[in-house]
Every structure is written in C-alpha cells, then in structure tokens.
Design an enzyme around this catalytic site. Structure first.
Site, PDB file in Angstrom:
ATOM      1  N   ARG A  90       1.159  11.916  -9.544  1.00 19.84           N
ATOM      2  CA  ARG A  90       1.727  10.701  -9.467  1.00 19.84           C
ATOM      3  C   ARG A  90       3.109  10.502  -9.943  1.00 19.84           C
ATOM      4  O   ARG A  90       3.923   9.759  -9.346  1.00 19.84           O
ATOM      5  CB  ARG A  90       0.910   9.770 -10.187  1.00 19.84           C
ATOM      6  N   PHE A 101      -1.835  16.228   3.392  1.00 19.82           N
ATOM      7  CA  PHE A 101      -2.346  15.425   2.245  1.00 19.82           C
ATOM      8  C   PHE A 101      -0.838  15.387   1.202  1.00 19.82           C
ATOM      9  O   PHE A 101      -0.431  16.579   0.918  1.00 19.82           O
ATOM     10  CB  PHE A 101      -3.274  16.205   1.475  1.00 19.82           C
ATOM     11  N   GLU A 118       0.719  -1.160  -0.118  1.00 23.10           N
ATOM     12  CA  GLU A 118      -0.024   0.023   0.048  1.00 23.10           C
ATOM     13  C   GLU A 118       0.878   1.250   0.043  1.00 23.10           C
ATOM     14  O   GLU A 118       1.933   1.176   0.613  1.00 23.10           O
ATOM     15  CB  GLU A 118      -0.866   0.060   1.292  1.00 23.10           C
ATOM     16  N   ASP A 119       0.392   2.468  -0.664  1.00 21.99           N
ATOM     17  CA  ASP A 119       1.147   3.630  -0.629  1.00 21.99           C
ATOM     18  C   ASP A 119       0.918   4.363   0.872  1.00 21.99           C
ATOM     19  O   ASP A 119       1.916   4.640   1.299  1.00 21.99           O
ATOM     20  CB  ASP A 119       0.816   4.579  -1.752  1.00 21.99           C
ATOM     21  N   ASP A 128      -3.872   5.880   6.053  1.00 26.20           N
ATOM     22  CA  ASP A 128      -4.666   7.084   6.794  1.00 26.20           C
ATOM     23  C   ASP A 128      -5.535   6.611   7.957  1.00 26.20           C
ATOM     24  O   ASP A 128      -4.963   6.486   8.841  1.00 26.20           O
ATOM     25  CB  ASP A 128      -5.361   7.786   5.623  1.00 26.20           C
TER      26      ASP A 128
END
Ligand code: IMP
Length: 178
Positions: free
Chosen positions: A164, A151, A98-99, A102
């Site tokens: 990206r 963010f 997973e990147d 959160d």
C-alpha cells in the site's frame, strides 16, 4: 522499483496530475451542493486524502468498509459492510471514492445501498477502472485512469495488506500470488 513489481503503470507525478484535474471538476460540479465524500476503506484512503486537498469546497468526509478479497486476487462475489456511515444522509450529495473498479460488484452494491438511505445524489470517483467487461457496468462520474486487466498494487492498493505504501501504481508479479 520494488522487486515484486514487474512494471510501473502510473508514476507519483501522473497520479498527482490526474487527482488535481478530478479535484477541479468536483469543485465546479459541487459548488452549490452539500458534499459528503465517502472513502471506501481501506484501498482508497490515500486517494481520498490527496483528493480532498484538491477540492476547494467545505466538504464532509466519512468512511465505509467492506469485506476485502483477503489474500485473493479475485472477488468472492459477496459484498459485506463491516463499517457503516455515521448519521443521516438526506441533506448530502454523496461522492463515493474508490481505488479500483474491477467486476463492479462492490460499487454497484454500495451505490444501491446508499441510495436506499435517501441522500440527494450518489456519484462515484474511481482512481482506476480496469479494462474488463463488467457484468453490470458501473457509471463513474470521475475516473483517473483506465488500467490494464492485471493485479495492481501501490498508492493504497494492496495484496494481502502489502505494497500500500508504494508511491506509484504497478503490476504485481504473478509469482507472488500463484
Ligand atoms: P470489484 O468489486 O470486483 O469491482 O472489486 C473492487 C475491489 O477489489 C477494490 O476496492 C479493491 O479493493 C479490490 N481490487 C480489485 N482489483 C484489484 C487490484 O488489481 N489490486 C488491488 N485490489 C484490487
């Protein structure tokens, strides 16, 4: 630096070092296992692509996609699988890639879902874990960085499909989404 980025958190070199160290740990931990690395689309595709080149094992790769935030910066609270894995999983030890974690909602949902398909094990490698209180904490076996509650974009992470391609990870200027 891109004009919409207020601060670079992790440079290309820092990311590469973190990934090489995670790769070494995975190589040792999965030496006698049948590893299936599952990249969660789209955000983790660059991380996964770099990570597999630091794992010296004969691993398999698959992709799973869940509905994204769209042009939002907070999770809708609903996880929906829009692309599922191929084939039976019983013989594999799965590593979910997973990147960023959160709220933890996405990974907690996916881990439960994958466990229901009876693989040998399910563990998580997350490049970033946000410094926030997760409602249901996610246990990640491998973590690149604990990052501030902002963010962030770049290195696969997007806002409304933008940024990206940036080779570093930085904080997105709130002006872009407010
Ligand atoms: P969670 O379910 O709240 O843990 O959110 C995880 C997903 O939300 C990640 O896979 C990302 O796609 C997205 N996400 C969460 N925070 C960020 C961020 O700061 N930048 C970009 N995407 C994010």
């Amino acid at each position: 630096m891109h004009p919409d980025i207020t601060e670079i958190l992790y440079t290309e070199d820092e990311i590469a070092n973190a990934i090489s160290s995670i790769g070494r740990q995975i190589t040792a931990d999965y030496a006698d296992k049948r590893l299936l690395l599952v990249s969660i689309l789209k955000g983790s595709f660059i991380f996964a692509a770099d990570l597999i080149r630091h794992i010296e094992l004969d691993l398999a790769v698959d992709f799973i996609a869940v509905a994204s935030y769209g042009a939002e910066t907070k999770s809708s609270g609903v996880v929906r699988i829009i692309k599922d894995l191929e084939g039976p999983l019983e013989s594999y030890d799965i590593l979910l890639v997973e990147d960023i974690v959160d709220s933890g909602l996405t990974l907690n949902y996916l881990r439960k879902y994958l466990r229901s398909l009876n693989p040998k094990s399910v563990e998580i490698a997350a490049l970033l874990v946000k410094e926030v209180k997760q409602e249901t904490p996610v246990e990640c076996k491998y973590v690149g960085f604990v990052c501030p509650d902002a963010f962030v974009v770049g290195y696969g992470l997007d806002y409304a499909e933008r940024y990206r391609y940036l080779p570093y990870i930085g904080v997105l200027d709130p002006k872009v989404y407010s």
